[in-house]
Design a protein around this motif. Structure first.
Motif, PDB file in Angstrom:
ATOM      1  N   GLU A  25       0.826  -1.209   0.000  1.00  0.00           N
ATOM      2  CA  GLU A  25       0.000   0.000   0.000  1.00  0.00           C
ATOM      3  C   GLU A  25       0.862   1.261   0.000  1.00  0.00           C
ATOM      4  OE1 GLU A  25      -4.000  -1.612   2.335  1.00  0.00           O
ATOM      5  OE2 GLU A  25      -2.392  -0.579   3.453  1.00  0.00           O
ATOM      6  N   LYS A  26       1.922   1.242   0.762  1.00  0.00           N
ATOM      7  CA  LYS A  26       2.820   2.399   0.828  1.00  0.00           C
ATOM      8  C   LYS A  26       3.468   2.663  -0.530  1.00  0.00           C
ATOM      9  CE  LYS A  26       6.812   4.232   3.334  1.00  0.00           C
ATOM     10  NZ  LYS A  26       7.831   3.977   4.404  1.00  0.00           N
TER      11      LYS A  26
ATOM     12  N   GLN B 110       0.746   4.166  -2.840  1.00  0.00           N
ATOM     13  CA  GLN B 110       0.380   5.527  -2.431  1.00  0.00           C
ATOM     14  C   GLN B 110       1.468   6.533  -2.780  1.00  0.00           C
ATOM     15  OE1 GLN B 110      -0.484   4.813   1.700  1.00  0.00           O
ATOM     16  NE2 GLN B 110      -2.687   4.570   1.333  1.00  0.00           N
ATOM     17  N   GLU B 111       2.707   6.099  -2.734  1.00  0.00           N
ATOM     18  CA  GLU B 111       3.818   6.987  -3.083  1.00  0.00           C
ATOM     19  C   GLU B 111       3.691   7.480  -4.520  1.00  0.00           C
ATOM     20  OE1 GLU B 111       8.695   6.928  -3.595  1.00  0.00           O
ATOM     21  OE2 GLU B 111       7.672   5.215  -2.678  1.00  0.00           O
TER      22      GLU B 111
ATOM     23  N   SER C 104      -1.595  10.201  -1.688  1.00  0.00           N
ATOM     24  CA  SER C 104      -2.300   9.599  -0.552  1.00  0.00           C
ATOM     25  C   SER C 104      -3.811   9.771  -0.611  1.00  0.00           C
ATOM     26  CB  SER C 104      -1.772  10.198   0.760  1.00  0.00           C
ATOM     27  OG  SER C 104      -1.947  11.612   0.767  1.00  0.00           O
ATOM     28  N   LYS C 105      -4.299  10.742  -1.411  1.00  0.00           N
ATOM     29  CA  LYS C 105      -5.736  10.997  -1.453  1.00  0.00           C
ATOM     30  C   LYS C 105      -6.478  10.079  -2.425  1.00  0.00           C
ATOM     31  CE  LYS C 105      -5.377  15.863  -0.113  1.00  0.00           C
ATOM     32  NZ  LYS C 105      -5.688  17.262  -0.483  1.00  0.00           N
TER      33      LYS C 105
ATOM     34  N   ALA D 175      -7.938   6.774  -3.896  1.00  0.00           N
ATOM     35  CA  ALA D 175      -8.345   5.483  -3.337  1.00  0.00           C
ATOM     36  C   ALA D 175      -8.064   4.363  -4.342  1.00  0.00           C
ATOM     37  CB  ALA D 175      -9.826   5.509  -3.002  1.00  0.00           C
TER      38      ALA D 175
END
Length: 339
Positions: free
Chosen positions: A50-51, A54-55, A59-60, A62
């Motif tokens: 997930e990290k 998201q990078e 992060s916003k 989905a």
């Protein structure tokens, strides 16, 4: 969700100066793989995946993971952005407990949403400026990060061209969003003068008539480099010609005749030629290829590679095979870089 089973593969197209960036291809899943549920992965693994995603997407945004394929040493975890603008794939190395690569595959219609306005403008301007007669058009773009690969770029955006000619545009995030572009051309779209120059260059080095079958153009905006690449049907012979100057920058013919690394080391343990012998042999070809007189140049030998240099001037690098034939020549600027 439909599964996209593909992995990164290295493609080496070099400018006379740098290695061509890593590309990706869609391939069938390897035999013997097994499907798993995302819930079967440990929380630590899922958190790392997930990290990594998201990078790249922010992060916003989905997203969700849908499928896991056990490839033996790695897990291929696939998913999608919940707004439907992209699919994603991560590769998790089970032995080293790390995310080896992450790729977000966007629809071209989502460009404005996925990329900030200044970078979007830079990309579109580069695509337009690459060829004023036939501006590049794209059908998809990806955001990729493979931090452990040796090839560069390893953290980048890549745009895939649409239409008759294959093309790609890379944005190297780690190098200040430096852009490189490569595009294939049908031979009828290339200046006949350049085609003839490429074939004459092949003949001057190999002594044989080699027909050009493939043409492409490469541009490295950061280093101000742009050249045409011409290859035969087997892609074993190549000539690079400056897109701005029209001058030959490099030529490589199918002269390699050693069997493996051991044979290479044995064959070139000692120089094939002395400095004087090498100068005598390459002088006429270098004059024809690059219009440079190497009389009085210093000669440095490393394996099968001979570098002919003189302070403050461009240098020549030539390679010799076991038979003693020089089969490859390239022009280097006085700062040591290939032109």
């Amino acid at each position: 969700m439909r599964k996209f089973r593909w992995i990164s593969v290295v493609a080496v197209l070099i400018l006379v100066a740098t290695a061509l960036p890593v590309q990706a291809a869609t391939i069938p899943a390897a035999t013997g793989t097994t499907d798993k549920q995302v819930g079967s992965l440990t929380p630590t693994v899922v958190s790392r995946l997930e990290k990594a995603v998201q990078e790249l997407i922010g992060s916003k945004a989905a997203f969700q993971f849908d499928d896991v394929t056990d490839m033996g040493k790695t897990w291929i975890v696939e998913g999608e952005l919940e707004d439907g603008t992209a699919t994603l794939q991560t590769e998790y190395n089970k032995e080293k407990n790390r995310v080896d690569s992450t790729t977000i595959r966007y629809k071209i219609s989502s460009l404005g949403k996925a990329m900030n306005a200044p970078l979007k403008a830079k990309v579109l301007n580069s695509a337009k400026a690459f060829d004023s007669k036939r501006p590049l058009q794209f059908e998809a773009f990806w955001r990729v990060k493979s931090p452990y690969q040796s090839n560069k770029p390893s953290n980048y955006w890549v745009f895939w061209g649409a239409g008759e000619k294959a093309s790609s545009l890379y944005v190297d995030v780690d190098q200040g969003n430096a852009i490189t572009v490569n595009a294939d051309y049908a031979l009828r779209q290339v200046d006949p003068v350049l085609l003839n120059r490429a074939m004459n260059t092949f003949k001057r080095v190999s002594g044989q008539r080699i027909t050009v079958q493939h043409a492409s153009r490469y541009k490295d905006e950061k280093n101000g480099l742009s050249y045409w690449s011409f290859e035969d049907a087997s892609e074993a012979n190549e000539v690079k010609i400056g897109a701005v100057t029209g001058k030959v920058l490099a030529v490589s013919t199918s002269g390699m005749d050693w069997n493996d690394d051991a044979d290479f080391k044995k064959s070139f343990a000692s120089p094939k030629y002395t400095a004087a012998e090498a100068l005598k042999l390459v002088k006429p070809k270098v004059q024809l290829l690059f219009n440079i007189n190497v009389s009085g140049y210093k000669v440095n030998v490393q394996g099968n590679q001979y570098t002919f240099s003189q302070k403050g001037t461009d240098s020549i690098v030539a390679k010799v095979n076991k038979k003693g034939t020089f089969y490859e020549f390239s022009l280097h600027s006085s700062d040591g870089k290939m032109l």
